[in-house]
Design a protein around this motif. Structure first.
Motif, short mmCIF file in Angstrom:
data_model
loop_
_atom_site.label_atom_id
_atom_site.label_comp_id
_atom_site.label_asym_id
_atom_site.label_seq_id
_atom_site.Cartn_x
_atom_site.Cartn_y
_atom_site.Cartn_z
N UNK A 361 44.07 24.17 -38.36
CA UNK A 361 43.29 23.71 -37.16
C UNK A 361 43.70 24.14 -35.84
N UNK A 362 44.84 24.28 -35.73
CA UNK A 362 45.65 24.40 -34.25
C UNK A 362 45.49 26.25 -34.02
N UNK A 369 37.33 23.45 -39.05
CA UNK A 369 36.50 22.64 -38.92
C UNK A 369 35.35 22.88 -40.12
N UNK A 372 37.22 21.50 -43.19
CA UNK A 372 36.94 19.98 -42.96
C UNK A 372 35.65 19.43 -43.42
N UNK A 424 42.88 17.97 -45.81
CA UNK A 424 42.42 17.85 -44.32
C UNK A 424 43.58 17.40 -43.58
N UNK A 425 44.33 16.59 -43.90
CA UNK A 425 45.78 16.07 -43.40
C UNK A 425 46.64 17.51 -43.06
N UNK A 428 45.37 19.32 -40.23
CA UNK A 428 45.69 18.99 -38.78
C UNK A 428 47.12 18.83 -38.41
N UNK A 431 51.27 19.39 -35.36
CA UNK A 431 50.76 19.27 -33.92
C UNK A 431 51.86 19.68 -33.00
N UNK A 432 53.02 19.29 -33.16
CA UNK A 432 54.11 19.65 -32.35
C UNK A 432 54.88 20.69 -32.59
N UNK A 434 53.37 24.06 -33.34
CA UNK A 434 52.43 25.06 -33.37
C UNK A 434 52.99 26.33 -33.52
#
Lengths: 483, 585
Positions: A361-362, A369, A372, A424-425, A428, A431-432, A434
């Motif tokens: 996603x990032x 999307x 998802x 899905x998880x 996403x 996050x930190x 990337x």
């Protein structure tokens, strides 16, 4: 045989003609773009011809085929899905070695077989359509024949499909031997007219036919081929196996069992109940144990066919509409999901490990999307087509008070949620981190055709999920009227 | 139309926030803040416009509605409607929406745009839940609010976030699907009886159900709501989800998502299945009391401050459940007040733990302590909300708990009343422990951190003010709730249930018909709760079921224009308004 009779087969002729045209074009000049272009034109013409033919329906063409609004609806579904898959194949095979042109001949032939299936009203056309479809699929599965997994998939499919076809033929033979007819509608008449027919032979015949259906639809316990084929076959081909081939088969299943009336045999009903429960439970539980996205989709498709069977078991007009609605939603979703896998795959390998999707996603927010949305639709979450479809299936089940099946559906679909959420998880997560290693091998450019397909599918997915009235209306006035 | 805007504004703002998030971190925050504020103001406008209508007995059920055709083939309508109950909970939603945007102002630094997309969409989903009166639409919104919540926990949560998010999702999804079966069963039965396919709340209200069937269908709804509530023993998702969620997520979970469960019980379970609810009430009551005690004891045992606050929710919502299943006016008022006050006080406590963690990077009681010295303002705020949480008279929670206790006592549930009172005692322990562990004692870890900044003060002051207001003058809330409450009571008192339609001469259980103990009256007379007498309310005599079914017989056709439908519906609702209070005029 009147001219109008033949005229109503126009979509089939166009599909057949298009495959020949593509074949000749490939012989003259090898060009991927040309082959794709001709295929798309052929499919578009076939799709348009459905409206030309529609005023003449319903019409029985020879003893074998019936062109009614039901058949036309499913032909439309088959053709539209093939269209999307052709576009995805273009994106996929542009990046692969070898000659991709003949693939489109095979896809057209497979679509033709599926179109014959949905219009069959007789065992003979049933078997003809099935074989046209299957033989094209053997070659399609093994299309990347220099690689190990596609080859394995092709051989496996060949052996298992051939043996299941043998079962199917034997079942047809038994029923023919006992009732003396191969026509679905006549079977019903004979069943009521000749109470003296041997129940044992009829049941044996039905059981063998169910085996044939079960194999093509990948229902438990005939599902063993599914994960390997899905994993091995090129992603667009897997999408075809998952949608068009299963959808056409299900359309035929509905027609055969409702027309012949054998659905109401206690034993047949019981067998389908057991198969549905087994498919839902086994499909979902086995999917939880996979780490390969294509295998997850394979097992989840087993479960989804189980859900559709719940609606099938409900019987009646509502059931036909619910099954059709579910299949449409399933087509949109599955092609979309495989489309994303296609888009992410490169010439080295398929993007099918969950690890490939970490932090997607990032890096690729739009693609993630879309994926998802497709996964949530498979899980039956609102705003997606899958939600309305599942709702409709449960509605059909509740109307017929088949509570056991409805409960199994509910509980097993919660297991289903778990593995969709896992993917899905993964998309996403990270996050930190990337900046850390965006696996560069899996970052192909988004091709225009593939992107277009995904955009259309996503819009359809949301549209059907938010405003299903249009689709319901279409289904109601075509499929609902016919059976 | 204003109802559409209440939902549409956060939806649009969320998308805008996502897009602007690519360029700026501030833009999404401001967009979300403005959107939530606009909704809050719209709520105030609605309240001031319809507040007086809601306090009257026997007025139309809905003061405002939107009713569009959606999926005519299945009898699904896009029907939003507002009454006192939904209005109050919407106000809470938007208030906490503002608070949670502010609470994430500094905490959320990654993917700010996407975060606010999720936050705004949760608010939209929750508003949809509080407004939907078509059961399909309700279920749609019910499921819809879970997805963004899932992302909120799974992406921005703390250490164990994925586990917590998945657990939360699976619990709520399974229970939601059970509710879906129940909704469809009700729909199918209603069709068998009347030949009409409809998910319309008011049409389904009078459906005749065999007692056994009613109980089963009711259980489907009840489980869905009890998981959200959460009722012991369906609560295991809660401590994890609350603890792992980012601050805004915890505030919304505790403040709003739990309330959707209570709302569902009030809106659907009691009115749709009054007899089944009565049959089931003993179980629900006992579980509620177990929940009160269990939540309190567990809260006391936690060393993680956020987990401590999470468990207090189990206890507080136990009061709400107790109030709802006691079925009388006091208890229902108490349950509502409990919902609102809990939303504010627990929301504030989560905010404070969030701020603590932002500064100290820990939530462990053992590593904190003595913080009062370095941040007295936050210490004061924490003490205040902890007092609220333990039910200090003069604050909102007290009113709720007290009314529930009176109601329970009135309903001759002496044993439960006593056990519940013990629960209140326990709440003192955990509330004090929260303050003591965080702020009192020696500052042995030598914390030296910044006290509340102006932004945080701005967040906390209104919450303090509202909690005090709820505590000393809760009457406006009860007035707004009154009309809805009376309708719930009328159903729940069984006198208008279909079976009893003919013999419904007896008085409904209301404040005025109950023999009140002198001390209770005296306390009321002291003016703390003014004007609780409702002379306008007389026992309803209603020929019920046939009328409802006749009314529901018109499912508008596909081609009908929206304007026509709205017009038709408004005429219809004007007629239906007279349905219950007909004979009371």
């Amino acid at each position: 045989m009147s001219a109008t009779g033949w005229f109503t087969l126009l979509p089939l002729f166009i599909l057949g003609g298009a495959s020949i045209a593509v074949m000749i074009a490939v012989a003259i000049r090898r060009s991927h773009a040309l082959a794709v272009g001709l295929t798309l034109i052929g499919l578009a013409l076939a799709f348009a011809s459905l409206w030309v033919v529609a005023p003449e329906t319903p019409r029985q063409v020879t003893a074998l085929l019936i062109v009614d609004s039901y058949a036309l609806f499913y032909m439309g579904l088959v053709i539209a899905s093939t269209f999307a898959i052709v576009l995805l194949s273009h994106a996929y095979f542009e990046r692969h070695e070898g000659n991709p042109e003949e693939l489109y001949v095979l896809l057209l032939v497979a679509a033709l077989g599926s179109a014959v299936l949905v219009a069959s009203s007789n065992f003979i056309s049933f078997f003809l359509g099935l074989e046209i479809l299957s033989i094209a699929l053997y070659a399609l599965n093994a299309y990347l024949h220099t690689r190990r997994f596609p080859l394995e998939a092709g051989i496996k499919y060949l052996i298992l499909a051939a043996s299941s076809a043998a079962f199917l033929l034997f079942g047809m033979a038994l029923i023919y031997a006992e009732l003396g007819t191969m026509d679905f509608a006549r079977i019903r008449e004979m069943l009521t007219a000749s109470p003296g027919a041997s129940q044992v032979i009829l049941l044996a015949g039905s059981a063998l036919i169910i085996t044939g259906f079960g194999f093509k639809l990948a229902l438990v316990p005939f599902h063993l081929w599914t994960p390997d084929i899905y994993q091995g076959a090129p992603a667009p081909v897997a999408a075809f196996v998952a949608t068009v081939s299963k959808g056409a088969m299900f359309a035929l299943l509905l027609r055969y069992f409702y027309w012949s009336g054998s659905h109401h045999f206690g034993a047949v009903f019981l067998v389908f109940t057991v198969i549905a429960i087994a498919s839902m439970v086994a499909g979902n539980i086995l999917a939880m144990m996979q780490s390969n996205v294509k295998r997850v989709l394979a097992y989840s498709s087993i479960a989804h066919m189980g859900y559709v069977l719940v609606a099938f078991q409900a019987g009646g007009r509502l059931a036909v509409e619910a099954v059709t609605f579910y299949l449409v939603a399933y087509f949109i979703t599955t092609i979309g999901a495989f489309g994303v896998v296609t888009m992410l795959s490169n010439s080295e390998r398929e993007a099918d490990e969950i690890a490939d999707y970490r932090g997607l996603f990032w890096r690729r927010p739009v693609l993630a999307s879309v994926f998802t949305a497709m996964l949530l639709s498979l899980a039956g979450i609102p705003v997606t087509a899958g939600f309305v479809a599942k709702f409709y299936v449960i509605d059909a089940g509740a109307s017929s008070a088949i509570w056991l099946l409805v409960f199994v559906l509910i509980v097993s679909s919660v297991f289903g949620l778990y593995y969709y959420l896992r993917i899905v998880v993964a998309m996403y997560s990270g996050l930190h981190e990337e900046a850390a290693a965006p696996s560069s091998s899996l970052l192909p450019a988004l091709s225009a055709g593939g992107g277009f397909v995904l955009a259309v599918l996503t819009i359809l997915l949301v549209w059907v999920g938010v405003y299903p009235a249009t689709l319901l209306q279409i289904i109601h006035s075509t499929v609902g009227r016919a059976l | 139309m204003i109802l559409i805007w209440l939902i549409a504004i956060p939806l649009i703002a969320g998308v805008l926030a996502w897009f602007t998030g690519k360029w700026s971190k501030q833009a999404p925050r401001w967009i979300s803040l403005i959107a939530a504020s606009i909704d809050f103001v719209l709520g105030l406008v609605l309240w001031s416009r319809f507040g007086s209508e809601m306090r009257l007995a026997g007025n139309p059920r809905w003061v405002e509605q939107v009713n569009w055709s959606w999926v005519p083939q299945l009898g699904i309508r896009f029907h939003l409607a507002l009454d006192g109950l939904s209005l109050l909970l919407l106000m809470l939603t938007f208030l906490l929406g503002i608070i949670s945007v502010l609470a994430s102002w500094r905490e959320i630094q990654d993917k700010v745009g996407f975060f606010h997309l999720n936050l705004m969409w949760i608010l939209a989903g929750i508003s949809g839940v509080f407004l939907a009166v078509d059961l399909f639409l309700f279920y749609f919104a019910w499921e819809l609010m879970l997805i963004p919540m899932f992302f909120l926990i799974a992406v921005w949560g703390h250490e164990n976030r994925v586990y917590a998010a998945v657990k939360f999702f699976l619990f709520t999804q399974l229970s939601g699907l059970l509710m879906l079966i129940s909704i469809l069963a009700l729909y199918v039965i209603h069709h068998h009886l009347t030949g009409v396919y409809t998910f319309e709340y008011e049409s389904l209200l009078g459906t005749r159900l065999a007692p056994h069937t009613a109980l089963l269908i009711m259980l489907g709804f009840f489980v869905a709501f009890a998981v959200k509530l959460p009722m012991f023993p369906l609560h295991p998702w809660l401590p994890d989800a609350h603890t792992e969620a980012p601050t805004a997520g915890s505030i919304i979970l505790a403040g709003l998502l739990l309330k959707t469960g209570a709302y569902g019980l009030l809106r659907f379970v009691l009115p749709l299945f009054p007899h089944a609810a009565h049959r089931f009430a003993p179980v629900a009551l006992v579980l509620a009391v177990i929940g009160i005690l269990y939540g309190a004891v567990m809260a006391y045992g936690q060393t993680d401050l956020k987990r401590l606050v999470a468990y207090t929710s189990v206890s507080h919502l136990g009061f709400v459940l107790l109030g709802i299943f006691t079925f009388n006016s006091w208890a229902l008022d108490g349950a509502l007040m409990g919902m609102i006050a809990h939303g504010i006080s627990t929301g504030a406590l989560f905010m404070i733990t969030g701020q603590l963690q932002e500064r100290t990077h820990t939530r462990e009681a053992g590593r904190l302590g003595g913080l009062w010295a370095t941040m007295p303002r936050m210490g004061g705020a924490a003490l205040f909300f902890a007092m609220g949480s333990m039910g200090l008279p003069g604050l909102g929670d007290f009113v709720g708990e007290f009314l529930v206790l009176i109601g329970t006592y009135e309903a001759h549930l002496l044993g439960l009343t006593i056990a519940t009172s013990i629960g209140i005692l326990f709440s003192t322990f955990y509330a004090l422990r929260f303050v003591q562990a965080g702020f009192h004692g020696p500052n042995s870890n030598n914390w030296s951190v910044q006290d509340l900044v102006p932004r945080e003060v701005v967040m906390l002051v209104p919450m303090v003010a509202i909690l005090i207001w709820l505590g000393i003058y809760p009457q406006p809330i009860f007035n707004t709730f009154r009309s809805t409450r009376q309708k719930i009571e009328q159903y729940a008192s069984l006198h208008v249930g279909p079976q009893q339609a003919a013999q419904s001469g007896r008085a409904a259980t209301t404040i005025d018909t109950l023999p009140s103990p002198p001390w209770g009256r005296g306390w009321l007379a002291a003016g703390v709760f003014t004007s609780r007498r409702e002379p306008g309310l007389r026992p309803p005599k209603v020929a019920y079921a046939p009328e409802l079914q006749r009314r529901s017989g018109s499912c508008p056709q596909a081609g009908e224009g929206v304007a026509e439908i709205v017009q038709k519906e408004s005429v219809k609702s004007a007629q239906s308004a007279d349905l219950i209070p007909e004979n009371t005029k």
